[in-house]
Design an enzyme around this catalytic site. Structure first.
Site, PDB file in Angstrom:
ATOM      1  N   LEU A  38       0.811  -1.213   0.000  1.00  0.00           N
ATOM      2  CA  LEU A  38       0.000   0.000   0.000  1.00  0.00           C
ATOM      3  C   LEU A  38       0.845   1.264   0.000  1.00  0.00           C
ATOM      4  O   LEU A  38       0.486   2.259  -0.631  1.00  0.00           O
ATOM      5  CB  LEU A  38      -0.933  -0.016   1.216  1.00  0.00           C
ATOM      6  CG  LEU A  38      -2.033  -1.078   1.147  1.00  0.00           C
ATOM      7  CD1 LEU A  38      -2.587  -1.359   2.547  1.00  0.00           C
ATOM      8  CD2 LEU A  38      -3.148  -0.645   0.215  1.00  0.00           C
ATOM      9  N   LYS A  63      16.627  -0.371  -1.023  1.00  0.00           N
ATOM     10  CA  LYS A  63      15.183  -0.346  -1.272  1.00  0.00           C
ATOM     11  C   LYS A  63      14.747   1.050  -1.725  1.00  0.00           C
ATOM     12  O   LYS A  63      13.860   1.183  -2.575  1.00  0.00           O
ATOM     13  CB  LYS A  63      14.427  -0.741   0.002  1.00  0.00           C
ATOM     14  CG  LYS A  63      14.531  -2.214   0.366  1.00  0.00           C
ATOM     15  CD  LYS A  63      13.730  -2.515   1.620  1.00  0.00           C
ATOM     16  CE  LYS A  63      13.926  -3.949   2.079  1.00  0.00           C
ATOM     17  NZ  LYS A  63      13.356  -4.928   1.156  1.00  0.00           N
ATOM     18  N   TYR A 220      -3.395  -9.026  16.308  1.00  0.00           N
ATOM     19  CA  TYR A 220      -3.581  -8.053  15.224  1.00  0.00           C
ATOM     20  C   TYR A 220      -4.688  -7.072  15.590  1.00  0.00           C
ATOM     21  O   TYR A 220      -4.532  -5.853  15.458  1.00  0.00           O
ATOM     22  CB  TYR A 220      -3.930  -8.790  13.938  1.00  0.00           C
ATOM     23  CG  TYR A 220      -4.272  -7.884  12.779  1.00  0.00           C
ATOM     24  CD1 TYR A 220      -3.265  -7.281  12.024  1.00  0.00           C
ATOM     25  CD2 TYR A 220      -5.600  -7.609  12.437  1.00  0.00           C
ATOM     26  CE1 TYR A 220      -3.568  -6.447  10.958  1.00  0.00           C
ATOM     27  CE2 TYR A 220      -5.917  -6.778  11.375  1.00  0.00           C
ATOM     28  CZ  TYR A 220      -4.904  -6.199  10.642  1.00  0.00           C
ATOM     29  OH  TYR A 220      -5.217  -5.361   9.599  1.00  0.00           O
ATOM     30  N   LYS A 224      -4.113  -2.992  16.571  1.00  0.00           N
ATOM     31  CA  LYS A 224      -4.803  -1.954  15.815  1.00  0.00           C
ATOM     32  C   LYS A 224      -5.642  -1.079  16.743  1.00  0.00           C
ATOM     33  O   LYS A 224      -5.742   0.144  16.548  1.00  0.00           O
ATOM     34  CB  LYS A 224      -5.689  -2.575  14.735  1.00  0.00           C
ATOM     35  CG  LYS A 224      -4.922  -3.220  13.596  1.00  0.00           C
ATOM     36  CD  LYS A 224      -4.089  -2.197  12.814  1.00  0.00           C
ATOM     37  CE  LYS A 224      -3.414  -2.811  11.611  1.00  0.00           C
ATOM     38  NZ  LYS A 224      -2.573  -1.839  10.873  1.00  0.00           N
TER      39      LYS A 224
END
Length: 341
Positions: A38, A63, A220, A224
């Site tokens: 993303l 990178k 997870y 969040k």
């Protein structure tokens, strides 16, 4: 939790493309996690929309160079010759590495202000790992280090100052500095049964940092949630952090096909890709939400942007339990971060 049928519908109804009127021309934009998924897809869109300088925060110089070249190829020479694309090395595994990034930023780009910061960088790990600062690594990167980075970047956002030229009128929503956190629907659908038991005496961060309580899926969701509480705390205390003149919000791209599970075992990665293929969006489709979220006005401050609309707080977040957990978690995060501010 989102059902397979809901994911199926969402995969076939991706977010809208950024409106034609939306431009980032002559605006300085920083994207973390810019080399893949993303973050990369959003960086391509920012470049196409004229962002300059476009600052790519990645984990290594190699990178950074390859990402810059890939964006230039994808956007095209005509477009990229009019903008500056600058890679910067950012590592989020420790507080010291976050502060080292700010030092490198100031040395390489003295007096550089920021109009937009999009925090995309994060990790998803299959097991419990400890950071150099002694916290579970997902909690360190996705919650603590990201919050520290946001707080340390606020002066650069505020310093973008009164807009001039192509930045438009001072009172135009698009001219206000903007800080956006990549989050997930997971933060808004946490159920009380997923939280630490009251009898345990554990805070949310205690629970996340307890090796014996580690569960990949639950972890997870709770990480969040902690990240949402961190963003909320920054907004609720504008005097402490001088956030009044900065739009701060969060966004969710939906289920997307990225390399987020790169640290999982090979077989699990393949199984996840196969099972999620018909239920997920491409990174490009998901990135539309990110770009649109950073083009919203003051009405988006403190809100959660998902599928082209604001998502209201879930039942738990709106409850007395949710409010108590928010204040407890924010106070604990702030206590941890204060020595590094």
């Amino acid at each position: 939790m989102t059902t397979p049928s809901a994911l199926w519908r969402e995969a076939r109804n991706p977010p809208r493309h950024p409106p034609t009127a939306l431009t980032f021309r002559n605006k300085s934009v920083l994207v973390t996690g810019a080399n893949s998924g993303l973050g990369y897809a959003a960086s391509v869109k920012y470049a196409a929309l004229g962002a300059s300088p476009l600052l790519l925060a990645v984990r290594s110089e190699e990178k950074g160079a390859s990402t810059k070249a890939a964006i230039e190829r994808e956007v095209g020479a005509e477009k990229t010759k009019t903008i500056k694309i600058i890679p910067l090395v950012l590592e989020l595994s420790s507080f010291a590495s976050v502060k080292a990034f700010l030092k490198r930023f100031d040395e390489r780009l003295p007096h550089q202000t920021l109009d937009v910061v999009l925090l995309c960088a994060g990790v998803a790990l299959p097991d419990f790992r400890t950071s150099p600062d002694g916290y579970e690594m997902t909690t360190q990167v996705n919650v603590l280090s990201n919050t520290l980075l946001a707080l340390l970047l606020l002066p650069k956002l505020r310093a973008s100052g009164a807009p001039t030229g192509d930045k438009g009128d001072k009172d135009s929503p698009s001219s206000l500095p903007h800080l956006c956190f990549l989050n997930s629907l997971a933060s808004h659908v946490v159920e009380p049964k997923m939280l630490p038991a009251a009898a345990s005496g554990q805070t949310l961060l205690d629970h996340l940092n307890d090796r014996a309580k580690f569960d990949v899926t639950k972890h997870y969701y709770l990480a969040k949630l902690a990240a949402w509480f961190a963003m909320s705390g920054m907004i609720e205390h504008p005097r402490d952090f001088e956030t009044r003149d900065v739009i701060i919000n969060a966004c969710c791209p939906g289920m997307c096909r990225t390399n987020m599970q790169r640290d999982f075992p090979f077989v699990k990665r393949i199984m996840a890709k196969v099972s999620l293929l018909p239920l997920s969006r491409s990174a490009e489709e998901g990135s539309r939400s990110l770009i649109n979220a950073t083009g919203l006005g003051p009405e988006s401050n403190g809100k959660f942007w998902r599928n082209d609309e604001f998502l209201p707080p879930g039942e738990m977040l709106d409850s007395e339990l949710g409010q108590e957990l928010y204040h407890e978690t924010w106070d604990e995060i702030l206590k941890i971060l204060k020595p590094h501010l």
